[in-house]
Design a protein around this motif. Sequence first.
Motif, short mmCIF file in Angstrom:
data_model
loop_
_atom_site.label_atom_id
_atom_site.label_comp_id
_atom_site.label_asym_id
_atom_site.label_seq_id
_atom_site.Cartn_x
_atom_site.Cartn_y
_atom_site.Cartn_z
N GLN A 3 0.83 -1.40 0.06
CA GLN A 3 0.02 0.07 0.21
C GLN A 3 0.98 1.33 0.02
O GLN A 3 0.44 2.28 -0.47
CB GLN A 3 -0.91 -0.07 1.35
CG GLN A 3 -2.00 -1.01 1.12
CD GLN A 3 -2.49 -1.31 2.39
OE1 GLN A 3 -1.73 -1.69 3.49
NE2 GLN A 3 -3.72 -1.61 2.54
N TRP A 9 0.36 0.46 -7.74
CA TRP A 9 -0.75 1.14 -7.75
C TRP A 9 -1.39 1.30 -9.29
O TRP A 9 -2.38 1.54 -9.53
CB TRP A 9 -0.81 2.51 -7.29
CG TRP A 9 -0.57 2.54 -5.67
CD1 TRP A 9 -0.27 1.49 -4.77
CD2 TRP A 9 -0.31 3.65 -4.96
NE1 TRP A 9 -0.04 1.98 -3.55
CE2 TRP A 9 0.09 3.20 -3.61
CE3 TRP A 9 -0.15 5.02 -5.13
CZ2 TRP A 9 0.39 4.04 -2.63
CZ3 TRP A 9 0.32 5.78 -4.16
CH2 TRP A 9 0.38 5.41 -3.15
N VAL A 92 -7.27 -1.54 -0.08
CA VAL A 92 -6.45 -1.36 -1.25
C VAL A 92 -7.26 -0.83 -2.46
O VAL A 92 -8.52 -0.97 -2.45
CB VAL A 92 -5.74 -2.25 -1.78
CG1 VAL A 92 -4.47 -2.72 -0.40
CG2 VAL A 92 -6.62 -3.77 -2.00
#
Length: 114
Positions: A3, A9, A92
């Motif tokens: 994270q 991401w 997430v």
Amino acid sequence: QLQSQPPFWGSKVRLIWELWQYVAEDVQGYAAAHYLDEQHRHVCLVEPCEWHHAGAVPVTFKHAQKPVRQMRPDMHLIVQRYVQPWTRGFGVGFALMMNAGYVSKHRSVSIPDL
């Protein structure tokens, strides 16, 4: 912790295309059956509306804040109807969730062996 690692991401264009292919028929039908009012609420064109509203606030045309406009099957709608419900409770985002298999320490181990 993944994270806190921005490289995980991101999403590849292929993933976004596959997401679109998966939801296209549903999101196009949903958009065709709804308007958006001034408060971005989903205005059902048929009563009773049989669509699942996935956390959106549905209203009848009578109760809509005018003017209204035709809903479009865009990424805002896809995120609201699919991505947010799918990722809720995991802590997430969609990309990290979908990339989890690529960054797992156990990639070479089958699930029964874990």
